[in-house]
Scaffold this active site. Structure first.
Site, PDB file in Angstrom:
ATOM      1  N   LYS A  93      -3.147   6.021  15.542  1.00 42.49           N
ATOM      2  CA  LYS A  93      -2.549   5.273  14.764  1.00 42.49           C
ATOM      3  C   LYS A  93      -2.699   3.795  15.002  1.00 42.49           C
ATOM      4  CE  LYS A  93       0.214   4.282  11.306  1.00 42.49           C
ATOM      5  NZ  LYS A  93      -0.672   3.621  10.727  1.00 42.49           N
ATOM      6  N   GLN A 114      -3.022  -0.652  21.646  1.00 40.90           N
ATOM      7  CA  GLN A 114      -2.346   0.009  20.450  1.00 40.90           C
ATOM      8  C   GLN A 114      -1.782   1.461  21.136  1.00 40.90           C
ATOM      9  OE1 GLN A 114      -3.168  -1.146  17.054  1.00 40.90           O
ATOM     10  NE2 GLN A 114      -0.914  -0.486  16.748  1.00 40.90           N
ATOM     11  N   LYS A 129      -7.879   2.420  16.428  1.00 42.48           N
ATOM     12  CA  LYS A 129      -8.075   1.154  15.690  1.00 42.48           C
ATOM     13  C   LYS A 129      -9.661   1.396  15.162  1.00 42.48           C
ATOM     14  CE  LYS A 129      -6.261  -2.887  15.027  1.00 42.48           C
ATOM     15  NZ  LYS A 129      -4.745  -3.359  15.083  1.00 42.48           N
ATOM     16  N   ASP A 169      -5.062  -4.844   9.197  1.00 41.33           N
ATOM     17  CA  ASP A 169      -5.051  -5.764  10.331  1.00 41.33           C
ATOM     18  C   ASP A 169      -5.771  -6.625   9.596  1.00 41.33           C
ATOM     19  OD1 ASP A 169      -4.755  -5.537  13.304  1.00 41.33           O
ATOM     20  OD2 ASP A 169      -6.612  -6.853  13.024  1.00 41.33           O
TER      21      ASP A 169
END
Ligand code: NDP
Ligand code: 2IT
Length: 448
Positions: A93, A114, A129, A169
């Site tokens: 994720k 993350q 990511k 993002d």
């Protein structure tokens, strides 16, 4: 700089050797390993079976060509990335970043951060990511759509609600998520809502996801201020950036009684001593997709500083919310001299290691990004919950969950720092509390 534990130094040396030149990734790994010495001393079992070496190596890295046709009929080529870093706690994720500076080292640093951030939320999500060196600035909606469709045409085979769930993002917001979701649905012939988060409300998005990162960061900082009997009320704040995170950080600070007097974009910053007019910023950035300099033409009494550092503006609370390494040791020195009392990172790793050290030495309360900005991904996990149960919660319900999660992350970081003998050190608290959760899951699953 904290000295690294002698058992961890060879691991760091190996990471440095194997990932030479990936500056941001190495910076992120070094910071986490600096925190882990105290954990290994107390719980040597967490280092068994090369766990730390494994955590520093992504499970899978995908790099692909993204060809697309611009409005002039020219073929453009970009590079796409997805780093599936760690799935011990749940499906990978993490967001997608579209920015010309994107390279594998930047995606790896973000994916690595993350892992621990997602663990801190207490929700079942692993770390990943992705993104591209595509520059959305100045591109038409048609160009953005064709880019997103081409990007997804390669990426879709690596995604899935139980496999890998991207979100936004830098450079990726609701518009891009819409195009990406549409293409995923078309390619798979499945309405798999939980495969992406940050979706629009009419097709499975969660209320408060747009606001979540900024709101969450302010909830965190507010809780941190409360440990010293303070709050935002009457405080002067500076928030860098003027994108998704910055805008909703400003909104919540205002709601809590603080006054935000400056924000920025990559060209410069604006100062408005009367308090930033957020409706105007939203109009310029969210609707017109313009530049922050336009603010001063529309708001008297404000001024614009091209280039220069936004951290020269004196404030009580600083919330860097633009990008990595945007707040240097020099900036930290200025903020400290000007009497800053708290710094909360809305962006990922916006403060350089020197800046973090200076804040901590000066007794400034410092909330690292992987804890303070976890509200975005936490609300993404709430979006996944709503998708799985084909439900949709109210704004109030969702924000209440967000606030509770942020308070819990704050308290766990504070308690962990205390447990390991460094009260008030939220960097160590966040790194250790996140790591322990991932480590326990990884050790339970054996060598994989
Ligand atoms: P946006 O694209 O919405 O906004 C980014 C803002 O930062 C813009 O004002 C942009 O200015 C500025 N910026 C970007 N790159 C640079 C740069 N190299 N130098 C100076 N300014 C820059 O992104 P977000 O608000 O979503 O993300 C901001 C930060 O928050 C990032 O670090 C991201 O990783 C982090 N984050 C985001 C989350 C989310 O849910 N969106 C969740 C957790 C963290 P310009 O327009 O001039 O490029
Ligand atoms: O850095 C981040 O936590 C994000 N960009 C949000 C990730 C997500 O999956 O919501």
């Amino acid at each position: 700089m904290t000295k690294i534990d002698e058992k961890l130094q060879p691991i760091l040396d190996d990471v440095l050797r194997r990932n030479a030149g990936e500056t941001e990734f190495l910076q992120a790994v070094q910071e986490v390993l600096e925190s882990l010495g105290r954990v290994i001393a107390k719980h040597p079992e967490y280092a068994d079976h090369a766990l730390i070496e494994r955590i520093c190596e992504p499970e899978r890295q995908i790099i692909f060509r993204v060809p697309w046709v611009d409005d002039a009929g020219q073929v453009q080529i970009n590079r796409g990335f997805r780093v599936q870093f760690n799935s011990a706690l749940g499906p990978y994720k993490g967001g997608l970043r579209f920015h010309p500076s994107v390279n594998v080292g930047i995606i790896k640093f973000l994916g690595f951060e993350q892992i621990f951030k997602n663990a801190l939320t207490g929700l079942p999500i692993g770390g990943g990511k992705g993104g591209s060196d595509f520059n959305p600035r100045g591109r038409s909606d048609g160009e953005i759509m064709r880019f997103c469709q081409s990007f997804m045409t390669e990426l879709y085979r690596h995604l899935g609600e139980y496999t890998d769930v991207p979100a936004g993002d830098i450079g990726v917001g609701a518009r891009e998520i819409g195009f990406l979701f549409g293409q995923y649905k078309r390619l798979t012939n499945r309405y798999e809502a939980g495969v992406l988060t940050g979706k629009g409300l009419v097709y499975g998005g969660s209320r408060a996801r747009r606001e979540a990162t900024g709101y969450g960061a302010v909830y965190f900082v507010n809780r941190m201020l409360a440990t010293r009997g303070e709050g935002f009320d009457g405080k002067r704040a500076v928030v860098s950036g003027s994108g998704n995170v910055a805008i909703y950080t400003i909104e919540k600070i205002r709601e809590f009684g603080g006054k935000v007097i400056a924000c920025s974009d990559s060209n410069g910053y604006i100062v408005d001593e009367a308090g930033i007019d957020l409706e105007l910023v939203k109009e310029i950035k969210e609707i017109r997709r313009g530049r922050i300099s336009e603010y001063v033409d529309l708001k008297s009494g404000s001024h614009y500083v091209e280039k220069g550092s936004i951290w020269d503006v004196p404030c009580d609370v600083a919330m860097p919310s633009a990008t990595q390494n945007e707040l240097t040791g020099k900036d930290a020195g200025t903020l400290i001299r000007n009497g800053v009392t708290a710094v909360g990172e809305g962006a990922n790793m916006p403060s350089t290691p020197e800046a973090v050290r200076l804040f901590q030495e000066a007794g400034v309360m410092f909330a690292p990004g992987k804890a303070a900005n976890a509200g975005g991904v936490a609300t993404s996990a709430l979006e996944m919950q709503q998708n799985a149960s084909r439900d949709s919660w109210t704004f109030e319900q969702t924000e209440e969950r967000l606030a509770a999660i942020m308070h819990d992350i704050h308290d766990r970081c504070a308690a962990t720092a205390e447990e390991y003998g460094v009260p008030g050190d939220y960097v160590l608290g966040a790194n250790v509390a996140g790591f322990v959760r991932v480590a326990e899951a990884m050790q339970a699953m054996g060598v994989i």
